[in-house]
Write an enzyme that holds these catalytic residues in place. Structure first.
Site, PDB file in Angstrom:
ATOM      1  N   TYR A  26       3.751   6.761  10.188  1.00 39.09           N
ATOM      2  CA  TYR A  26       2.887   5.628   9.793  1.00 39.09           C
ATOM      3  C   TYR A  26       3.935   4.455   9.237  1.00 39.09           C
ATOM      4  O   TYR A  26       3.575   3.273   9.389  1.00 39.09           O
ATOM      5  CB  TYR A  26       1.739   5.949   8.800  1.00 39.09           C
ATOM      6  CG  TYR A  26       0.743   4.961   8.842  1.00 39.09           C
ATOM      7  CD1 TYR A  26      -0.470   4.955   9.496  1.00 39.09           C
ATOM      8  CD2 TYR A  26       0.684   3.947   7.967  1.00 39.09           C
ATOM      9  CE1 TYR A  26      -1.490   3.977   9.382  1.00 39.09           C
ATOM     10  CE2 TYR A  26      -0.032   3.154   7.466  1.00 39.09           C
ATOM     11  CZ  TYR A  26      -1.305   2.950   8.554  1.00 39.09           C
ATOM     12  OH  TYR A  26      -2.052   2.062   8.475  1.00 39.09           O
ATOM     13  N   HIS A  79       0.944  -1.095  -0.017  1.00 42.00           N
ATOM     14  CA  HIS A  79      -0.073  -0.086  -0.196  1.00 42.00           C
ATOM     15  C   HIS A  79       0.717   1.211   0.094  1.00 42.00           C
ATOM     16  O   HIS A  79       1.630   1.488   0.948  1.00 42.00           O
ATOM     17  CB  HIS A  79      -0.881   0.017   1.196  1.00 42.00           C
ATOM     18  CG  HIS A  79      -2.095  -0.716   1.049  1.00 42.00           C
ATOM     19  ND1 HIS A  79      -3.412  -0.833   1.777  1.00 42.00           N
ATOM     20  CD2 HIS A  79      -2.393  -1.838   0.142  1.00 42.00           C
ATOM     21  CE1 HIS A  79      -4.184  -1.865   1.504  1.00 42.00           C
ATOM     22  NE2 HIS A  79      -3.714  -2.382   0.250  1.00 42.00           N
ATOM     23  N   PRO A  81      -5.043   1.071  18.241  1.00 38.44           N
ATOM     24  CA  PRO A  81      -4.717   0.243  17.079  1.00 38.44           C
ATOM     25  C   PRO A  81      -4.712   1.397  15.922  1.00 38.44           C
ATOM     26  O   PRO A  81      -4.352   1.168  14.678  1.00 38.44           O
ATOM     27  CB  PRO A  81      -5.702  -0.748  16.763  1.00 38.44           C
ATOM     28  CG  PRO A  81      -6.840  -0.303  17.829  1.00 38.44           C
ATOM     29  CD  PRO A  81      -6.050   0.263  18.905  1.00 38.44           C
ATOM     30  N   TYR A  88      -9.413   5.792   7.044  1.00 31.62           N
ATOM     31  CA  TYR A  88      -9.595   6.014   8.518  1.00 31.62           C
ATOM     32  C   TYR A  88     -10.441   7.257   8.629  1.00 31.62           C
ATOM     33  O   TYR A  88     -10.069   8.395   8.016  1.00 31.62           O
ATOM     34  CB  TYR A  88      -8.228   6.579   9.200  1.00 31.62           C
ATOM     35  CG  TYR A  88      -7.032   5.435   9.343  1.00 31.62           C
ATOM     36  CD1 TYR A  88      -6.442   4.952   8.385  1.00 31.62           C
ATOM     37  CD2 TYR A  88      -6.954   4.846  10.527  1.00 31.62           C
ATOM     38  CE1 TYR A  88      -5.418   4.092   8.474  1.00 31.62           C
ATOM     39  CE2 TYR A  88      -6.076   3.740  10.666  1.00 31.62           C
ATOM     40  CZ  TYR A  88      -5.092   3.471   9.759  1.00 31.62           C
ATOM     41  OH  TYR A  88      -4.238   2.380  10.150  1.00 31.62           O
ATOM     42  N   LYS A 105       0.521   0.238  15.146  1.00 32.71           N
ATOM     43  CA  LYS A 105       2.000  -0.051  15.694  1.00 32.71           C
ATOM     44  C   LYS A 105       2.176  -0.995  16.508  1.00 32.71           C
ATOM     45  O   LYS A 105       3.400  -1.342  16.515  1.00 32.71           O
ATOM     46  CB  LYS A 105       2.409   1.364  16.406  1.00 32.71           C
ATOM     47  CG  LYS A 105       2.191   2.607  15.587  1.00 32.71           C
ATOM     48  CD  LYS A 105       3.852   2.736  14.625  1.00 32.71           C
ATOM     49  CE  LYS A 105       3.624   3.410  13.559  1.00 32.71           C
ATOM     50  NZ  LYS A 105       3.808   2.861  12.392  1.00 32.71           N
TER      51      LYS A 105
END
Ligand code: APR
Ligand code: PHB
Length: 385
Positions: A380, A72, A288, A196, A292
């Site tokens: 990220y 991704h 979550p 998200y 991580k």
């Protein structure tokens, strides 16, 4: 029985540590309280940073990850329906790999040659300040294993951290006033990348396991009961929190797994007690939202493996002496990022009008600043270890 290192817990942290020690010729026995099927049956997240991908390759267990994992190059943030894509590759030349934690665990289990004792009950740690040994019972018989070092990789509820005297341990915790209701469904993901979403009704996440299996989450109050959520109610709530186009594109179906996970941030300090070392969820928990958890467990054991290999071969104790401070530095940065993502994207009962404006401004700043996007992308995809 005697070995060099006893590893408590056969989750991803314990299995990866076991693999790295095995490849270095260091004797290590893993003690796991559950059965292999139970360990593999747990549904967990699955976004790998570059560092975790590299570690899978270093451990010689990366083939299936490369074959079946999904690269991704970015994620989408959605705020009350306003969408902002973050192109990690354009922003900082990096990407992540979507590959389930269950698959990581399966690959590590399959590769392991050395001894793993499953269904080991009543594991107890002894004398880890001086001459450590561990006792456990199996099939009603009590066994003892002596060792030089113990690695506590037994998760948040494990025996290792609980064996440390309270006076020697500092803990830092934030428990969030909500959980994540998640479902697994054999339907194609709604998008090529993770979404998200912040919404006045609560957070939502669109994730995936493969081109035909998807994972979705909605924020729910901590005391919510999973029985109260039919699949239809879940899909209606998820649609309500997504951008209309995304909601329209959602392919729904019967859930094959449905569960609620609480959200907390937790760190224990220090992470070494004589000859006992804590790693993974035994040492820290992240909400979550920043993906991580697994990656921190991997980076902990990469450092711990090198330190133990060095110490067992009697080259030096520098690594084991530096372990706690070194991994805590990275842990707190990942805790910060996970807390920040959680604060930005969830609705808190006590946010208030000012707090909601700040969340909106945080999103608007992100959407308008390449520098802010690069910072999110760096965190990220994984900070340097
Ligand atoms: N004796 C032996 N084994 C134990 C004991 C005990 N007393 N207590 C727990 N265990 C085992 C559990 O059964 C589990 O298999 O330790 C293992 C810990 O594994 P995880 O909880 O998966 O923790 P870790 O390996 O650190 O992986 C962290 O898991 O929860 C996710 O988000 C988290 O992705 C992160 C990853
Ligand atoms: C998941 O796929 O389960 C997942 C992905 C990303 C997250 C959390 C969970 O941040």
């Amino acid at each position: 029985m005697r070995t060099e290192v006893i590893i408590i817990g056969a989750g991803p942290a314990g299995l990866m540590l076991g693999r790295l020690l095995e490849l270095a010729g260091v004797d290590a026995i893993i003690l796991e309280r559950k059965s292999p099927d139970y360990v593999l049956g747990r549904i967990r997240a699955g976004v790998l940073e570059q560092g975790s991908m590299d570690l899978m390759d270093r451990a010689g267990v990366g083939a299936r990850m490369h074959a079946e994992g999904l690269i991704h190059h970015g994620i989408e943030l959605s705020f009350d329906g306003d969408r902002q894509r973050l192109d990690f590759t354009d922003l900082i030349g990096r990407h992540v790999m979507v590959y389930g934690q269950t698959e990581v665990t399966r690959d590590l289990m399959a590769a392991r040659q050395a001894q793993t004792i499953y269904d080991a009950e009543n594991v107890e740690l002894h004398d880890f300040d001086t001459n450590p040994y561990v006792t456990y019972t199996k099939d009603g018989v009590t066994h003892r294993i002596d060792c030089r070092f113990i690695a506590g990789c037994d998760g948040f509820h494990g025996v290792s951290r609980q064996s440390v005297p309270q006076s020697a341990l500092n803990t830092f915790e934030r428990v969030y006033p909500f959980g994540w209701l998640g479902i697994l469904v054999d339907k194609p993901p709604v998008a090529d990348e993770l979404i998200y979403a912040h919404h006045a009704r609560g957070f939502a996440l669109c994730s995936q396991r493969s081109p035909t299996r998807s994972r979705y989450y909605v924020q729910v109050p901590t005391d919510e009961k999973v029985e109260a959520w039919s699949d239809d109610r879940f899909w209606d709530e998820l649609r309500a929190r997504l951008n209309p186009e995304t909601a329209e594109a959602l392919q729904t179906g019967p859930s094959i797994e449905k569960s609620i996970a609480p959200l907390r941030s937790f760190v224990a300090e220090p992470l070494r007690f004589g000859r006992l070392f804590l790693a993974g969820d035994a040492a820290h928990i992240v909400p979550p939202t920043g993906a991580k958890g697994l990656n921190l467990a991997m980076s902990d054991v990469a450092v711990l493996a090198d330190a133990l290999i060095e110490a067992v071969s009697e080259k030096s104790e520098a690594g084991i002496n530096a372990y706690s401070a070194k991994v805590l530095d990275r842990i707190w940065k990942a805790e910060r990022f996970s807390w920040w993502m959680t604060s930005l994207l969830h609705t808190f009962p006590d946010t208030g009008a000012f707090g909601r404006r700040i969340q909106r401004a945080d999103f608007d700043y992100l959407a308008s600043s390449r520098i802010a996007q690069q910072s999110l992308a760096e965190n990220y995809t994984g900070l340097p270890s």
